[in-house]
Design an enzyme around this catalytic site. Sequence first.
Site, PDB file in Angstrom:
ATOM      1  N   SER A 189     -44.195  30.754   2.225  1.00 52.75           N
ATOM      2  CA  SER A 189     -42.873  31.102   2.494  1.00 52.75           C
ATOM      3  C   SER A 189     -42.634  32.685   1.993  1.00 52.75           C
ATOM      4  O   SER A 189     -43.411  33.320   1.289  1.00 52.75           O
ATOM      5  CB  SER A 189     -41.908  30.288   1.269  1.00 52.75           C
ATOM      6  OG  SER A 189     -40.782  30.809   1.600  1.00 52.75           O
ATOM      7  N   TYR A 208     -39.775  27.428  -6.828  1.00 53.76           N
ATOM      8  CA  TYR A 208     -40.352  27.389  -5.346  1.00 53.76           C
ATOM      9  C   TYR A 208     -41.053  28.671  -5.185  1.00 53.76           C
ATOM     10  O   TYR A 208     -42.232  28.262  -4.663  1.00 53.76           O
ATOM     11  CB  TYR A 208     -38.832  26.991  -4.493  1.00 53.76           C
ATOM     12  CG  TYR A 208     -39.462  27.092  -2.995  1.00 53.76           C
ATOM     13  CD1 TYR A 208     -39.896  25.833  -2.498  1.00 53.76           C
ATOM     14  CD2 TYR A 208     -39.095  28.281  -2.405  1.00 53.76           C
ATOM     15  CE1 TYR A 208     -40.039  25.989  -1.029  1.00 53.76           C
ATOM     16  CE2 TYR A 208     -39.336  28.269  -0.956  1.00 53.76           C
ATOM     17  CZ  TYR A 208     -39.931  27.149  -0.212  1.00 53.76           C
ATOM     18  OH  TYR A 208     -40.183  27.379   1.251  1.00 53.76           O
TER      19      TYR A 208
END
Length: 262
Positions: free
Chosen positions: A146, A159
């Site tokens: 990401s 995350y």
Amino acid sequence: MDKRWSLQGMTALVTGAASGIGYAIVEELASFGAIIHICDISETLLSQSLSEWEKKGFQVSGSICDVASRPDREKLMQTVSSLFDGKLNILVNNVGVIRGKPTTEYVAEDFSYHISTNLEPAFHFSQLSHLLLKASGFGSIVFMSSATGVVSVQCGSIYSLTKGALNQLTRNLACEWAKDGIRANAVAPNVVKTPLSQSYLEDVGFKEALFSRTPLGRAGEPNEVASLVVFLCLPAASYITGQTICIDGGFTVNAFSYKPQA
């Protein structure tokens, strides 16, 4: 077709692939001729997706799997080994989850939830697939990272750390397993239009903040990410390994906007 741009007859495993980016990756892999096995935790979505792909003539099979379960992961890889005669060309560690909170609001369960879904399965699947990838003579691993694993964003530190860890794992495996004919790369998207991101994109404040920082001014599409993932698996990309490639509309290279007064 030039064999550099074909996956004809090659085998692939894609995790969490019954919807979203994973679904788009399967479609792209299949269009290049790959034979694919997928896993998903949702039996309903899995059955629906497999039916759709069968109608399109794609060679896709699937298994129910909770990737947070070590026994489930081991069972899945046994299935893959049996299906593909002990060989695997492509492993796409796609599955991922997110709980966006300020760091001070996270609890222990949030930490274990992210680690057990985003990080541990990717590491373990890579371990389990090593001999299969090596046996194929042309192995490629792609991790779904990401943009938040590359730059800092608020309200998602756990995350982000799982994605940053995947970027480092990519570098480690690229160097350690190159001798075995295995490449490893990571793809780091900005926010992409999927069921996972829907609630964020429906938040007007979040959407405005994101788009103002993204030069292309929009979220990504699943098929845009899938194109990059599949390219990295092609023979044409045979000299690319150890890289984390951002596909983010320019988000990670943008500093700040300033228009001087005339």
